[in-house]
Write a protein that holds these residues in place. Structure first.
Motif, PDB file in Angstrom:
ATOM      1  N   SER A   1      51.102 -22.833  34.370  1.00  0.00           N
ATOM      2  CA  SER A   1      51.080 -21.373  34.334  1.00  0.00           C
ATOM      3  C   SER A   1      51.429 -20.819  32.958  1.00  0.00           C
ATOM      4  O   SER A   1      51.872 -19.686  32.838  1.00  0.00           O
ATOM      5  N   ALA A   2      51.225 -21.623  31.926  1.00  0.00           N
ATOM      6  CA  ALA A   2      51.633 -21.226  30.576  1.00  0.00           C
ATOM      7  C   ALA A   2      50.836 -20.033  30.084  1.00  0.00           C
ATOM      8  O   ALA A   2      49.626 -19.964  30.241  1.00  0.00           O
ATOM      9  N   THR A   3      51.554 -19.106  29.520  1.00  0.00           N
ATOM     10  CA  THR A   3      50.943 -17.997  28.801  1.00  0.00           C
ATOM     11  C   THR A   3      51.638 -17.927  27.446  1.00  0.00           C
ATOM     12  O   THR A   3      52.712 -18.478  27.262  1.00  0.00           O
ATOM     13  N   SER A   4      51.019 -17.247  26.527  1.00  0.00           N
ATOM     14  CA  SER A   4      51.635 -17.123  25.204  1.00  0.00           C
ATOM     15  C   SER A   4      52.913 -16.316  25.306  1.00  0.00           C
ATOM     16  O   SER A   4      52.998 -15.353  26.056  1.00  0.00           O
ATOM     17  N   SER A   5      53.871 -16.706  24.520  1.00  0.00           N
ATOM     18  CA  SER A   5      55.139 -15.991  24.505  1.00  0.00           C
ATOM     19  C   SER A   5      54.987 -14.696  23.719  1.00  0.00           C
ATOM     20  O   SER A   5      54.095 -14.559  22.881  1.00  0.00           O
ATOM     21  N   THR A   6      55.873 -13.758  23.981  1.00  0.00           N
ATOM     22  CA  THR A   6      55.848 -12.507  23.218  1.00  0.00           C
ATOM     23  C   THR A   6      56.158 -12.768  21.754  1.00  0.00           C
ATOM     24  O   THR A   6      55.629 -12.093  20.879  1.00  0.00           O
ATOM     25  N   THR A   7      56.977 -13.768  21.485  1.00  0.00           N
ATOM     26  CA  THR A   7      57.269 -14.146  20.099  1.00  0.00           C
ATOM     27  C   THR A   7      55.992 -14.568  19.396  1.00  0.00           C
ATOM     28  O   THR A   7      55.668 -14.082  18.306  1.00  0.00           O
ATOM     29  N   ALA A   8      55.252 -15.470  20.017  1.00  0.00           N
ATOM     30  CA  ALA A   8      54.013 -15.959  19.412  1.00  0.00           C
ATOM     31  C   ALA A   8      53.013 -14.823  19.230  1.00  0.00           C
ATOM     32  O   ALA A   8      52.361 -14.728  18.183  1.00  0.00           O
ATOM     33  N   MET A   9      52.885 -13.953  20.214  1.00  0.00           N
ATOM     34  CA  MET A   9      51.910 -12.866  20.108  1.00  0.00           C
ATOM     35  C   MET A   9      52.281 -11.886  18.991  1.00  0.00           C
ATOM     36  O   MET A   9      51.405 -11.390  18.274  1.00  0.00           O
ATOM     37  N   ALA A  10      53.559 -11.614  18.808  1.00  0.00           N
ATOM     38  CA  ALA A  10      53.988 -10.733  17.723  1.00  0.00           C
ATOM     39  C   ALA A  10      53.683 -11.356  16.364  1.00  0.00           C
ATOM     40  O   ALA A  10      53.192 -10.683  15.443  1.00  0.00           O
ATOM     41  N   ILE A  11      53.948 -12.641  16.238  1.00  0.00           N
ATOM     42  CA  ILE A  11      53.679 -13.336  14.971  1.00  0.00           C
ATOM     43  C   ILE A  11      52.183 -13.420  14.714  1.00  0.00           C
ATOM     44  O   ILE A  11      51.728 -13.213  13.586  1.00  0.00           O
ATOM     45  N   ILE A  12      51.404 -13.690  15.751  1.00  0.00           N
ATOM     46  CA  ILE A  12      49.952 -13.740  15.598  1.00  0.00           C
ATOM     47  C   ILE A  12      49.429 -12.390  15.126  1.00  0.00           C
ATOM     48  O   ILE A  12      48.559 -12.316  14.259  1.00  0.00           O
ATOM     49  N   GLY A  13      49.979 -11.316  15.642  1.00  0.00           N
ATOM     50  CA  GLY A  13      49.584  -9.979  15.187  1.00  0.00           C
ATOM     51  C   GLY A  13      49.850  -9.780  13.710  1.00  0.00           C
ATOM     52  O   GLY A  13      49.016  -9.251  12.970  1.00  0.00           O
ATOM     53  N   GLN A  14      51.016 -10.203  13.251  1.00  0.00           N
ATOM     54  CA  GLN A  14      51.345 -10.101  11.824  1.00  0.00           C
ATOM     55  C   GLN A  14      50.397 -10.955  10.987  1.00  0.00           C
ATOM     56  O   GLN A  14      49.931 -10.532   9.926  1.00  0.00           O
ATOM     57  N   MET A  15      50.119 -12.145  11.468  1.00  0.00           N
ATOM     58  CA  MET A  15      49.273 -13.061  10.715  1.00  0.00           C
ATOM     59  C   MET A  15      47.819 -12.580  10.669  1.00  0.00           C
ATOM     60  O   MET A  15      47.110 -12.840   9.695  1.00  0.00           O
ATOM     61  N   ARG A  16      47.374 -11.853  11.686  1.00  0.00           N
ATOM     62  CA  ARG A  16      46.008 -11.313  11.656  1.00  0.00           C
ATOM     63  C   ARG A  16      45.827 -10.346  10.495  1.00  0.00           C
ATOM     64  O   ARG A  16      44.802 -10.349   9.824  1.00  0.00           O
ATOM     65  N   GLY A  17      46.838  -9.514  10.278  1.00  0.00           N
ATOM     66  CA  GLY A  17      46.774  -8.595   9.142  1.00  0.00           C
ATOM     67  C   GLY A  17      46.744  -9.341   7.820  1.00  0.00           C
ATOM     68  O   GLY A  17      45.951  -9.035   6.929  1.00  0.00           O
ATOM     69  N   ALA A  18      47.589 -10.340   7.690  1.00  0.00           N
ATOM     70  CA  ALA A  18      47.625 -11.148   6.467  1.00  0.00           C
ATOM     71  C   ALA A  18      46.318 -11.911   6.287  1.00  0.00           C
ATOM     72  O   ALA A  18      45.816 -12.062   5.170  1.00  0.00           O
ATOM     73  N   TYR A  19      45.727 -12.362   7.391  1.00  0.00           N
ATOM     74  CA  TYR A  19      44.462 -13.098   7.321  1.00  0.00           C
ATOM     75  C   TYR A  19      43.328 -12.171   6.864  1.00  0.00           C
ATOM     76  O   TYR A  19      42.467 -12.584   6.078  1.00  0.00           O
ATOM     77  N   ALA A  20      43.335 -10.935   7.329  1.00  0.00           N
ATOM     78  CA  ALA A  20      42.310  -9.983   6.903  1.00  0.00           C
ATOM     79  C   ALA A  20      42.371  -9.764   5.394  1.00  0.00           C
ATOM     80  O   ALA A  20      41.337  -9.729   4.714  1.00  0.00           O
ATOM     81  N   VAL A  21      43.572  -9.622   4.863  1.00  0.00           N
ATOM     82  CA  VAL A  21      43.745  -9.464   3.412  1.00  0.00           C
ATOM     83  C   VAL A  21      43.296 -10.733   2.699  1.00  0.00           C
ATOM     84  O   VAL A  21      42.586 -10.673   1.690  1.00  0.00           O
TER      85      VAL A  21
END
Length: 120
Positions: free
Chosen positions: A80-100
């Motif tokens: 029943s694994a889902t992504s943690s809120t920690t991982a999702m917050a970090i992924i959000g930050q990294m998406r912005g950095a990846y776009a740049v």
């Protein structure tokens, strides 16, 4: 898809194992490796492809934390694994950095060269 991370003592401790824990058998180590690989694939698919991006000095620690958080969920809750809120917050930050990062790769520019002087 390239994986960069290895099962280390830090990940083992995250999962509740000591480095020489008797409960850490070959089967458990294989499950940890599989969960870590799946976590890396998940993170890279959520952000984008680019080996150089994930190895950048400012990105690598965030990447590791996000992968470890997802791997821990996959290891501890395999059905029943889902992504943690920690991982999702970090992924959000990294998406912005990846776009740049992608913009800089495509244009050959750096973020410093795009800044303008507002004091003029």
């Amino acid at each position: 898809m390239t994986t960069f991370l290895k099962v280390d003592d830090e990940l083992k401790r995250t999962l509740g194992f000591l480095p020489d824990d008797e409960l850490l058998d070959e089967q458990s180590l294989k499950r940890i490796e599989t969960a870590l690989t799946a976590a890396e694939i998940y993170v890279q698919n959520a952000i984008g492809q680019g080996d150089k991006f994930y190895q950048k000095k400012d990105v690598a620690p965030l990447y590791k934390i996000a992968c470890f958080a997802i791997a821990a969920n996959l290891f501890n809750h395999p059905s029943s694994a889902t992504s943690s809120t920690t991982a999702m917050a970090i992924i959000g930050q990294m998406r912005g950095a990846y776009a740049v990062f992608r913009e800089e790769q495509e244009n050959g520019s750096t973020s410093e060269s795009r800044q303008t002087n507002t004091d003029d």
